[in-house]
Scaffold this motif. Structure first.
Motif, mmCIF file in Angstrom:
data_model
loop_
_atom_site.group_PDB
_atom_site.id
_atom_site.type_symbol
_atom_site.label_atom_id
_atom_site.label_comp_id
_atom_site.label_asym_id
_atom_site.label_seq_id
_atom_site.Cartn_x
_atom_site.Cartn_y
_atom_site.Cartn_z
ATOM 1 N N LEU A 43 0.824 -1.207 0.000
ATOM 2 C CA LEU A 43 0.000 0.000 0.000
ATOM 3 C C LEU A 43 0.860 1.260 0.000
ATOM 4 N N PHE A 44 1.992 1.211 0.718
ATOM 5 C CA PHE A 44 2.884 2.369 0.777
ATOM 6 C C PHE A 44 3.454 2.690 -0.606
ATOM 7 N N ILE A 45 3.935 1.673 -1.316
ATOM 8 C CA ILE A 45 4.474 1.889 -2.661
ATOM 9 C C ILE A 45 3.394 2.396 -3.602
ATOM 10 N N ALA A 46 2.191 1.824 -3.492
ATOM 11 C CA ALA A 46 1.088 2.300 -4.324
ATOM 12 C C ALA A 46 0.774 3.764 -4.024
ATOM 13 N N GLY A 47 0.811 4.131 -2.739
ATOM 14 C CA GLY A 47 0.567 5.521 -2.368
ATOM 15 C C GLY A 47 1.617 6.470 -2.923
ATOM 16 N N LEU A 48 2.879 6.025 -2.908
ATOM 17 C CA LEU A 48 3.940 6.855 -3.486
ATOM 18 C C LEU A 48 3.692 7.118 -4.963
ATOM 19 N N GLU A 49 3.353 6.069 -5.680
ATOM 20 C CA GLU A 49 3.175 6.195 -7.128
ATOM 21 C C GLU A 49 1.935 7.009 -7.478
ATOM 22 N N LYS A 50 0.909 6.903 -6.638
ATOM 23 C CA LYS A 50 -0.349 7.575 -6.948
ATOM 24 C C LYS A 50 -0.400 9.014 -6.442
ATOM 25 N N ALA A 51 0.325 9.311 -5.369
ATOM 26 C CA ALA A 51 0.144 10.615 -4.726
ATOM 27 C C ALA A 51 1.439 11.393 -4.535
ATOM 28 N N LEU A 52 2.402 10.843 -3.767
ATOM 29 C CA LEU A 52 3.541 11.655 -3.340
ATOM 30 C C LEU A 52 4.433 12.065 -4.499
ATOM 31 N N PHE A 53 4.808 11.122 -5.370
ATOM 32 C CA PHE A 53 5.656 11.484 -6.500
ATOM 33 C C PHE A 53 4.967 12.477 -7.434
ATOM 34 N N PRO A 54 3.714 12.242 -7.853
ATOM 35 C CA PRO A 54 3.049 13.253 -8.689
ATOM 36 C C PRO A 54 2.881 14.599 -7.997
ATOM 37 N N LEU A 55 2.598 14.577 -6.676
ATOM 38 C CA LEU A 55 2.414 15.830 -5.961
ATOM 39 C C LEU A 55 3.710 16.626 -5.891
ATOM 40 N N GLY A 56 4.829 15.942 -5.625
ATOM 41 C CA GLY A 56 6.111 16.630 -5.577
ATOM 42 C C GLY A 56 6.477 17.251 -6.908
ATOM 43 N N LYS A 57 6.234 16.503 -7.989
ATOM 44 C CA LYS A 57 6.532 17.030 -9.316
ATOM 45 C C LYS A 57 5.603 18.192 -9.659
ATOM 46 N N VAL A 183 12.464 10.375 1.823
ATOM 47 C CA VAL A 183 13.053 10.098 0.512
ATOM 48 C C VAL A 183 12.072 10.308 -0.645
ATOM 49 N N PRO A 184 10.844 9.767 -0.608
ATOM 50 C CA PRO A 184 9.955 9.944 -1.765
ATOM 51 C C PRO A 184 9.676 11.394 -2.104
ATOM 52 N N LEU A 185 9.376 12.222 -1.103
ATOM 53 C CA LEU A 185 9.067 13.624 -1.381
ATOM 54 C C LEU A 185 10.293 14.395 -1.840
ATOM 55 N N VAL A 186 11.434 14.125 -1.210
ATOM 56 C CA VAL A 186 12.658 14.830 -1.588
ATOM 57 C C VAL A 186 13.076 14.452 -3.006
ATOM 58 N N ALA A 187 13.011 13.166 -3.326
ATOM 59 C CA ALA A 187 13.363 12.725 -4.674
ATOM 60 C C ALA A 187 12.417 13.322 -5.711
ATOM 61 N N ALA A 188 11.130 13.355 -5.398
ATOM 62 C CA ALA A 188 10.162 13.937 -6.321
ATOM 63 C C ALA A 188 10.421 15.423 -6.530
#
Length: 236
Positions: A43-57, A183-188
Motif C-alpha cells: 500500500l505504501f508503494i502504491a501511495g507513493l506512485e499515486k500521490a507523493l511522486f506526482p504531488l512533488g513534481k 526520501v519519496p518527497l525529496v526525490a520527487a
C-alpha cells in the motif's frame, strides 16, 4: 513486494532454525506480522506512485512556472522554492518513524540528558537547510561535489571538537533521515525541479538532494552538542 520481503524472512527464519537451532517463538504472531508488513509496504508503494511522486513534481512545476516567478528569472526569484524545500524537509523529518525510534532510544540510554524532541527538531532543521541548499544547487547548476566535499570537511572539523558522546549519534541521525517518509518527497522535488528548470538534466541534477538530507543533520547535531557543551562549561 512479496519478492522484496521474502529474502528478509528467509534470512531471519534461516538463522533461527539452521544456525541457532531454536524454535521460532510465537510463530503465529510472527507470520501475521510478516503478512501485515507485506500488505503495508504494498500500500505504501502504491501511495507513493499515486500521490507523493506526482504531488512533488506538480509542486515543482508550479513553483518554477514562468507565470509564477516571471520570465528570465535569476536564482533569487526562486525563493519560494527554497522556502518550500525547507518546509518539506522539516515536516517530513519530524514525521520520520526511524528518527523517532532513534531519538527515543537515545533518550533512554542517556538517562534523559538527550531530549527526544530536541534531537528531532535539531535533525529536522539540518535536513531542511540541506534540502533548501540542494534546491539552490539545482536552480544554479553548481556541481554537487563542491557542496559535498565542503560539507564533509566541516563535519570532520566538527567531529574533532565535538563531545565524544554525541559523535556516533550525530552520524546515525544523518542516516535515519533518509527513510520512508523523507526520501519519496525529496526525490520527487529534485526530479521535478530538474525537469522544469531550463538547462537542467534530471539524471545529473535531479538526484543529490538525499545526500544533502543525510549530510546536514550530522552538522546540525554536532553543532547543537558543541553549543550545549560550551554553554554548560561557561555556566559552571
Amino acid at each position: 513486494m512479496l519478492w522484496d520481503v521474502a529474502p528478509i524472512a528467509s534470512v531471519l527464519f534461516g538463522f533461527q532454525l539452521l544456525i541457532l537451532k531454536q524454535k521460532i517463538p510465537h510463530l503465529k504472531q510472527v507470520i501475521i506480522g510478516f503478512v501485515l508488513v507485506w500488505i503495508g509496504l504494498t500500500l505504501f508503494i502504491a501511495g507513493l506512485e499515486k500521490a507523493l511522486f506526482p504531488l512533488g513534481k506538480l509542486m515543482a512545476n508550479q513553483l518554477t512556472s514562468p507565470d509564477f516567478i516571471g520570465s528570465n528569472a535569476s536564482w533569487e526569484d526562486y525563493y519560494w522554492v527554497y522556502i518550500f524545500a525547507f518546509a518539506v524537509g522539516f515536516s517530513t523529518t519530524i514525521a520520520e518513524p526511524s528518527l523517532l525510534a532513534v531519538a527515543i532510544k537515545a533518550h533512554q540510554v542517556s538517562g534523559g540528558s538527550i531530549k527526544t524532541w530536541s534531537l528531532r527538531i535539531t535533525v529536522a532543521v539540518g535536513v531542511a537547510v540541506g534540502i533548501s541548499l540542494g534546491s539552490y544547487r539545482i536552480v544554479t547548476g553548481i556541481p554537487i561535489h563542491y557542496f559535498i566535499i565542503t560539507g564533509y570537511a566541516v563535519v570532520l572539523i566538527q567531529t574533532y571538537f565535538a563531545p565524544k558522546s554525541i559523535i556516533a549519534l550525530a552520524y546515525d541521525s544523518g542516516g535515519v533521515t533518509t527513510s520512508t517518509v523523507t526520501v519519496p518527497l525529496v526525490a520527487a522535488l529534485g526530479l521535478g525541479l530538474a525537469s522544469t528548470i531550463e538547462g537542467r538534466n534530471p539524471i545529473i541534477d535531479g538526484f543529490g538532494l538525499i545526500a544533502f538530507a543525510s549530510l546536514f543533520p550530522i552538522m546540525s547535531v554536532l553543532a547543537y552538542a558543541q553549543i550545549t557543551d560550551f554553554l554548560t562549561r561557561r555556566k559552571k
